[in-house]
Enzyme design. Structure first.
Site, PDB file in Angstrom:
ATOM      1  N   GLU A  45       0.865  -1.186   0.000  1.00  0.00           N
ATOM      2  CA  GLU A  45       0.000   0.000   0.000  1.00  0.00           C
ATOM      3  C   GLU A  45       0.893   1.225   0.000  1.00  0.00           C
ATOM      4  O   GLU A  45       1.939   1.266   0.669  1.00  0.00           O
ATOM      5  CB  GLU A  45      -0.901   0.037   1.234  1.00  0.00           C
ATOM      6  CG  GLU A  45      -1.660   1.380   1.320  1.00  0.00           C
ATOM      7  CD  GLU A  45      -2.889   1.376   2.201  1.00  0.00           C
ATOM      8  OE1 GLU A  45      -2.925   0.604   3.178  1.00  0.00           O
ATOM      9  OE2 GLU A  45      -3.812   2.163   1.906  1.00  0.00           O
ATOM     10  N   CYS A 249      -6.849   1.424   2.533  1.00  0.00           N
ATOM     11  CA  CYS A 249      -7.709   2.624   2.574  1.00  0.00           C
ATOM     12  C   CYS A 249      -7.436   3.520   1.370  1.00  0.00           C
ATOM     13  O   CYS A 249      -8.316   4.240   0.913  1.00  0.00           O
ATOM     14  CB  CYS A 249      -7.467   3.398   3.857  1.00  0.00           C
ATOM     15  SG  CYS A 249      -8.058   2.531   5.306  1.00  0.00           S
ATOM     16  N   ASN A 379     -12.385  -2.560   0.061  1.00  0.00           N
ATOM     17  CA  ASN A 379     -11.453  -2.749   1.164  1.00  0.00           C
ATOM     18  C   ASN A 379     -12.122  -2.322   2.463  1.00  0.00           C
ATOM     19  O   ASN A 379     -12.470  -1.154   2.617  1.00  0.00           O
ATOM     20  CB  ASN A 379     -10.205  -1.894   0.960  1.00  0.00           C
ATOM     21  CG  ASN A 379      -9.306  -1.913   2.188  1.00  0.00           C
ATOM     22  OD1 ASN A 379      -8.725  -2.945   2.512  1.00  0.00           O
ATOM     23  ND2 ASN A 379      -9.227  -0.796   2.892  1.00  0.00           N
ATOM     24  N   GLU A 380     -12.306  -3.257   3.357  1.00  0.00           N
ATOM     25  CA  GLU A 380     -12.805  -2.950   4.708  1.00  0.00           C
ATOM     26  C   GLU A 380     -14.074  -2.096   4.676  1.00  0.00           C
ATOM     27  O   GLU A 380     -14.325  -1.325   5.604  1.00  0.00           O
ATOM     28  CB  GLU A 380     -11.740  -2.198   5.521  1.00  0.00           C
ATOM     29  CG  GLU A 380     -10.501  -2.973   5.822  1.00  0.00           C
ATOM     30  CD  GLU A 380      -9.610  -2.282   6.855  1.00  0.00           C
ATOM     31  OE1 GLU A 380      -9.862  -1.113   7.191  1.00  0.00           O
ATOM     32  OE2 GLU A 380      -8.656  -2.930   7.321  1.00  0.00           O
TER      33      GLU A 380
HETATM   34  O1  AHR Z   1      -2.494  -1.289   6.459  1.00  0.00           O
HETATM   35  C1  AHR Z   1      -2.932  -0.029   6.850  1.00  0.00           C
HETATM   36  C2  AHR Z   1      -4.442   0.128   6.745  1.00  0.00           C
HETATM   37  O2  AHR Z   1      -5.076  -0.741   7.625  1.00  0.00           O
HETATM   38  C3  AHR Z   1      -5.031  -0.224   5.411  1.00  0.00           C
HETATM   39  O3  AHR Z   1      -4.993   0.818   4.530  1.00  0.00           O
HETATM   40  C4  AHR Z   1      -6.437  -0.565   5.748  1.00  0.00           C
HETATM   41  O4  AHR Z   1      -6.982  -1.496   4.860  1.00  0.00           O
HETATM   42  C5  AHR Z   1      -6.353  -1.070   7.148  1.00  0.00           C
HETATM   43  O5  AHR Z   1      -7.294  -0.494   7.960  1.00  0.00           O
END
Ligand code: AHR
Length: 650
Positions: A45, A249, A379-380
């Site tokens: 990321e 995120c 994602n999440e």
């Molecule tokens: O890994 C850091 C963050 O943690 C990521 O962006 C997110 O997916 C998670 O909450």
């Protein structure tokens, strides 16, 4: 009829048949099952300056003058730049937007050189807190220039030390009243970890400047627009089976306008759409989807791109996980075009060069497909009706047109709770191929949860543990992760993929701790957790054997045994979380033709040991050999991960 003799023949026949099935025990108690060949991978990321100023090898910060207060309140188009008028030279500088190279890249600088006094007027960039250079290594410089007054202007480009020492210098003479790209090579005569790039116009006139770039020639695999060699090499040494990118995120973004749009990240870098990074800085997207796919190919990892599920991060507009304006979604009218973007990504990766998006891949220099197998959607995300409606539309379209693609869904930010439960219910209803579980938890959680997946229903969605880490970088943290990973191997028939997170963090620019690999401008600092990942990634298998190891309790002593069916190698991993030696018995009677010597790799130390900037190599794996017998009583050092790899003569 000799009944007794016949049944003996049948029995011998049956045994010969069983022996001939790969992975079936030849003698004794071992039983094997196939497990995911993709189990251990990585999650990249762009957090902690992982991309710009990190893996992406560009040395100029804010190269195209696109920084803005939206990225960070104190930033603007001139951040990281200095206007210089050495000696008695004078002039003026402006950031303008009237006639850019491309509308996606609106800002550029106009230098008005009124008096040079031989010294000239120009710009200086110190990169990401200093540009590191190595003696006698080549650096590729490029810039777009436009004469705004109708004559040629000589422009000197130099690499300059802190005290003004000139390590390399070349001159460009402008030759166009339109935007034109100029390139040259600089080879410094000194090594210095903090130089500046200086561009000086040497005659009166007016000059527009944009897209100022400096790359080491020695990028990973020598690609243009490439990756930092030391970091990429460290990542490659994990032997990840897949790479999930570009977030996190970052993917669903800080509000709808900040969602990651993959199409904005391909093509010539000066035409890509840059934007704010949700982690409080800027994305030049010079490291875009083409470069991610290329990196996957370079290191033999399957690509796992993640696209937003047409909703923004539920924490948008606020501090991470606290407040925010909530989840926003594309309208239903916008969905067909968005779904087309998702389908186009599959074509970009896998389509023939004659297809619209396959042709763009070929134009970027890669006519062969990238062999995309996985795609992540979301994602999440908060499990709202809005999310579900959009996810279903995307998933249905992908499954209809590309049944060969495995879709990875999402079940919220934690390994339990409301989003997790709703997410799983939805996944089961929709028969989503794989769902992404996240767990950033205390070490005790990892110890207690070693049987979590034993009871997962094998007929439902498979699991991707897309983000996990225990809270810390000590040996103890790394070893609980190792213990947990032995349980993932045992459950490799339902856990298809797993990746530690976050992967990278730049010293002084870290938004999240712990991370797997720290780095600064010139060095890489792998954590102890990194070595655990490396020992698993380099010693994975596709068959799991149970009941071969005794003396384990899955609380302080854990173990696994896998086989790599390509090589036939048997790999045993043993984790000891006790502060004393522990023994385990390994029964290898089932295997024939094993080598007499095994490779043994041990990671051990004191529980609070960690690798840090002052002592980066405190805990490292140590290699040796081990005599192989049919029965091994193996003594584990206190606080250790032990990997035994036994070759077999096939
Ligand atoms: O890994 C850091 C963050 O943690 C990521 O962006 C997110 O997916 C998670 O909450």
């Amino acid at each position: 009829m000799n009944y007794k003799k016949n049944s003996r023949i049948i029995l011998i026949g049956l045994l010969i048949f069983i022996h001939s099935i790969p992975g079936i025990a030849q003698k004794g108690v071992a039983q094997s099952k196939p497990i995911s060949p993709d189990l251990f991978g990585i999650f990249f990321e762009d957090i902690n300056y992982a991309a710009d100023g990190g893996l992406y090898a560009e040395l100029i910060q804010n190269r195209s003058f696109e920084y803005s207060p939206t990225d960070k309140k104190t930033w603007n188009a001139f951040t990281a730049w200095e206007y210089i008028t050495p000696g008695y030279a004078y002039g003026s500088v402006n950031v303008e937007t009237t006639h850019p190279i491309h509308f996606n890249n609106p800002h550029y600088v106009v230098l008005n050189i009124e008096e040079t006094h031989q010294d000239g007027v120009g710009l200086k960039n110190s990169g990401f807190d200093g540009i590191p250079v190595k003696q006698n290594e080549a650096y590729h410089f490029s810039v777009y220039l436009k004469e705004l007054i109708n004559h040629a202007i000589p422009v000197v480009v130099k690499l300059q030390g802190r005290k003004g020492e000139v390590y390399a210098e070349q001159t460009i003479t402008t030759s166009s009243a339109g935007w034109k790209k100029y390139t040259l090579e600089l080879t410094p005569n000194q090594t210095d970890d903090s130089v500046s790039l200086v561009i000086i116009a040497k005659s009166k006139g007016t000059l527009a400047i944009d897209e100022v770039s400096l790359f080491p020639a020695n990028t990973f695999k020598q690609h243009g627009n490439g990756l930092r060699n030391d970091l990429a090499t460290t990542i490659a040494a994990l032997k990840p089976k897949f790479i999930r990118f570009p977030g996190g995120c970052l993917v669903h973004g800080d509000g709808l306008g900040n969602m990651y749009r993959w199409k904005n990240t391909i093509g010539p870098v000066e035409e890509r759409v840059q934007q704010k990074n949700i982690w409080g800085y800027h994305q030049s997207v010079g490291l875009g989807f083409f470069e991610y796919f290329q990196f996957c190919e370079d290191i033999g990892a399957k690509p796992l791109p993640v696209l937003p599920a047409a909703v923004s991060c539920q924490n948008s507009g606020g501090t991470w996980r606290i407040g925010g304006t909530g989840q926003h979604a594309l309208t239903i009218n916008e969905m067909p075009a968005y779904i087309q973007d998702v389908l186009d990504l599959i074509e970009y990766a896998n389509g023939p060069v004659t297809s619209t998006w396959g042709a763009k891949r070929a134009a970027a220099g890669h006519p062969r497909p990238f062999n995309l197998e996985y795609i992540g959607i979301g994602n999440e995300d908060k499990q709202t009706d809005t999310f579900r409606e959009r996810f279903k539309m995307i998933n249905d379209a992908v499954k209809k047109l590309h049944p060969e693609i495995t879709v990875v869904g999402t079940v919220g930010p934690a390994p339990d709770g409301e989003d997790f439960d709703f997410g799983w219910k939805f996944a089961n209803e929709q028969k989503i191929n794989v769902v992404d579980e996240h767990c950033y938890m205390k070490p005790e959680w990892f110890i207690k949860n070693q049987h979590r997946y034993d009871v997962y229903n094998r007929k439902l969605s498979k699991v991707y543990i897309g983000e996990y880490a225990s809270h810390g970088n000590t040996l103890y943290n790394a070893l609980v992760e190792a213990a947990y990973m032995t349980s993932l191997e045992r459950n490799g028939d339902v856990v298809q993929l797993a990746s530690y997170a976050p992967l990278l963090a730049k010293k002084g620019n870290t938004q999240w701790n712990p991370d797997l690999i720290y780095f600064d401008r010139t060095k890489v600092y792998p954590t102890v957790n990194y070595y655990v990942q490396q020992m698993f990634g380099n010693n994975d298998g596709d068959l799991y054997y149970k009941n071969l190891i005794t003396g384990i309790n899955d609380s302080t002593v854990s173990a696994s045994c896998v086989q790599d069916s390509k090589t036939g190698d048997i790999i045993i991993k043993l984790v000891n979380l006790e502060k004393t030696f522990q023994s385990a018995h390994i029964n290898l009677n089932s295997f024939k033709n094993l080598n007499k010597q095994a490779a043994l790799t041990v990671l051990s130390g004191n529980e609070n040991d960690k690798n840090n900037f002052d002592n980066p190599d405190k805990v490292m794996p140590v290699n040796s050999e081990l005599d192989v017998k049919k029965d091994i009583d193996f003594k584990m050092s206190s606080m250790s991960l032990n990997v035994i790899r036994i070759k077999s003569k096939k």
